[in-house]
Design a protein around this motif. Structure first.
Motif, PDB file in Angstrom:
ATOM      1  N   UNK A   1     -42.023   6.893 -29.059  1.00  0.00           N
ATOM      2  CA  UNK A   1     -42.885   6.921 -30.242  1.00  0.00           C
ATOM      3  C   UNK A   1     -42.056   6.893 -31.519  1.00  0.00           C
ATOM      4  N   UNK A   2     -40.949   7.639 -31.540  1.00  0.00           N
ATOM      5  CA  UNK A   2     -40.084   7.643 -32.715  1.00  0.00           C
ATOM      6  C   UNK A   2     -39.497   6.267 -32.970  1.00  0.00           C
ATOM      7  N   UNK A   3     -39.116   5.585 -31.894  1.00  0.00           N
ATOM      8  CA  UNK A   3     -38.520   4.252 -32.016  1.00  0.00           C
ATOM      9  C   UNK A   3     -39.549   3.189 -32.370  1.00  0.00           C
ATOM     10  N   UNK A   4     -40.814   3.460 -32.062  1.00  0.00           N
ATOM     11  CA  UNK A   4     -41.855   2.470 -32.314  1.00  0.00           C
ATOM     12  C   UNK A   4     -41.809   1.301 -31.351  1.00  0.00           C
TER      13      UNK A   4
ATOM     14  N   UNK B   1     -35.027  10.368 -17.696  1.00  0.00           N
ATOM     15  CA  UNK B   1     -35.561  10.483 -19.050  1.00  0.00           C
ATOM     16  C   UNK B   1     -34.480  10.297 -20.114  1.00  0.00           C
ATOM     17  N   UNK B   2     -33.279  10.772 -19.852  1.00  0.00           N
ATOM     18  CA  UNK B   2     -32.207  10.602 -20.837  1.00  0.00           C
ATOM     19  C   UNK B   2     -31.879   9.130 -21.054  1.00  0.00           C
ATOM     20  N   UNK B   3     -31.900   8.362 -19.992  1.00  0.00           N
ATOM     21  CA  UNK B   3     -31.635   6.933 -20.123  1.00  0.00           C
ATOM     22  C   UNK B   3     -32.749   6.241 -20.915  1.00  0.00           C
ATOM     23  N   UNK B   4     -33.979   6.686 -20.709  1.00  0.00           N
ATOM     24  CA  UNK B   4     -35.110   6.105 -21.442  1.00  0.00           C
ATOM     25  C   UNK B   4     -34.998   6.446 -22.927  1.00  0.00           C
ATOM     26  N   UNK B   5     -34.613   7.679 -23.225  1.00  0.00           N
ATOM     27  CA  UNK B   5     -34.437   8.089 -24.619  1.00  0.00           C
ATOM     28  C   UNK B   5     -33.404   7.201 -25.306  1.00  0.00           C
ATOM     29  N   UNK B   6     -32.252   7.032 -24.668  1.00  0.00           N
ATOM     30  CA  UNK B   6     -31.179   6.236 -25.268  1.00  0.00           C
ATOM     31  C   UNK B   6     -31.613   4.779 -25.406  1.00  0.00           C
TER      32      UNK B   6
ATOM     33  N   UNK C   1     -34.213   1.050 -31.869  1.00  0.00           N
ATOM     34  CA  UNK C   1     -34.661   1.394 -33.217  1.00  0.00           C
ATOM     35  C   UNK C   1     -34.639   2.911 -33.354  1.00  0.00           C
ATOM     36  N   UNK C   2     -33.909   3.393 -34.354  1.00  0.00           N
ATOM     37  CA  UNK C   2     -33.758   4.831 -34.531  1.00  0.00           C
ATOM     38  C   UNK C   2     -33.976   5.187 -36.007  1.00  0.00           C
ATOM     39  N   UNK C   3     -35.219   5.028 -36.485  1.00  0.00           N
ATOM     40  CA  UNK C   3     -35.473   5.216 -37.910  1.00  0.00           C
ATOM     41  C   UNK C   3     -35.229   6.639 -38.405  1.00  0.00           C
TER      42      UNK C   3
ATOM     43  N   UNK D   1     -48.739   2.036 -25.850  1.00  0.00           N
ATOM     44  CA  UNK D   1     -48.186   3.242 -26.452  1.00  0.00           C
ATOM     45  C   UNK D   1     -46.912   2.900 -27.204  1.00  0.00           C
ATOM     46  N   UNK D   2     -46.688   3.556 -28.311  1.00  0.00           N
ATOM     47  CA  UNK D   2     -45.408   3.454 -29.006  1.00  0.00           C
ATOM     48  C   UNK D   2     -45.432   2.535 -30.195  1.00  0.00           C
TER      49      UNK D   2
END
Length: 211
Positions: free
Chosen positions: A24-27, A66-71, A77-79, A209-210
């Motif tokens: 969600x943060x990355x969009x 989950x850590x791999x998905x986060x990265x 995109x990391x606004x 989603x996202x």
């Protein structure tokens, strides 16, 4: 198959919560597929080698951690600059995912571990939380006043632990941790990722989603 990534998830799972927070943060736009862990559909089991959520199906690979998905999400995109975190942040996440998660499970699901003393395990979990509180003193996030991946990744597990006995949790000497937890829980970002979706079934129209 859709050309968009497919995220298999379970709403209350802390690993899945943190993956959704990052997406969600990355969009980044993904197709969200909500499942029941007690009744996993064949399509999910064909995707996830570990049979655990979250699992992200990409065009050329599956991310099953989950850590791999986060990265993956934040590298696109990391606004909010969540990846701008010192190396020790990853070590702290590892401590959360290892010793703290074990103590959390032994406390929350004590009946599943008849040979383990839940009070001792709660004490082990509390030691980790006391350290988090010390780290949070005088600042709003674990590494200063800027939320990073560490906050996003650890918060769902602290929330799960607090929910075991919130009255006891609030009576402990970790005021900065309580403020940090409640701020996350009252945020729009958390409300967004905790939206309830219908359980996925074969043939359903996609749930986006996202992005």
């Amino acid at each position: 198959m859709s050309h968009h990534p497919i995220l298999w998830t379970f709403r209350r799972c802390p690993y899945a919560i943190r993956a959704r927070l990052a997406i969600a943060s990355a969009g980044v736009k993904v197709e969200l597929r909500e499942i029941l862990l007690r009744d996993k559909p064949p399509a999910f089991l064909e995707t996830s080698a570990s049979a655990t959520v979250p699992a992200l199906r990409l065009a050329d690979q599956v991310l099953d951690e989950s850590r791999d998905i986060i990265v993956w999400a934040l590298e696109q995109n990391d606004p909010h600059h969540l990846l701008n975190m010192p190396r020790e942040g990853w070590d702290l996440i590892g401590e959360n995912d290892g010793p703290f998660k074990s103590a959390l499970d032994h406390t929350k699901y004590a009946s599943r571990y008849p040979g383990v003393d839940p009070q001792i395990e709660r004490g082990k979990a509390a030691a980790f939380l006391i350290n988090l509180d010390a780290q949070l003193r005088g600042q709003t996030a674990l590494y200063g006043n800027q939320t990073t991946v560490a906050d996003l990744a650890i918060f769902p597990f602290v929330r799960q632990f607090a929910n075991v006995d919130r009255e006891w949790f609030d009576a402990q000497p970790w005021p900065s941790l309580i403020v940090w937890l409640d701020t996350f829980m009252q945020s729009e970002a958390f409300a967004h990722v905790m939206t309830k979706y219908a359980r996925w079934s074969e043939g359903d129209a996609p749930t986006w989603f996202g992005g």
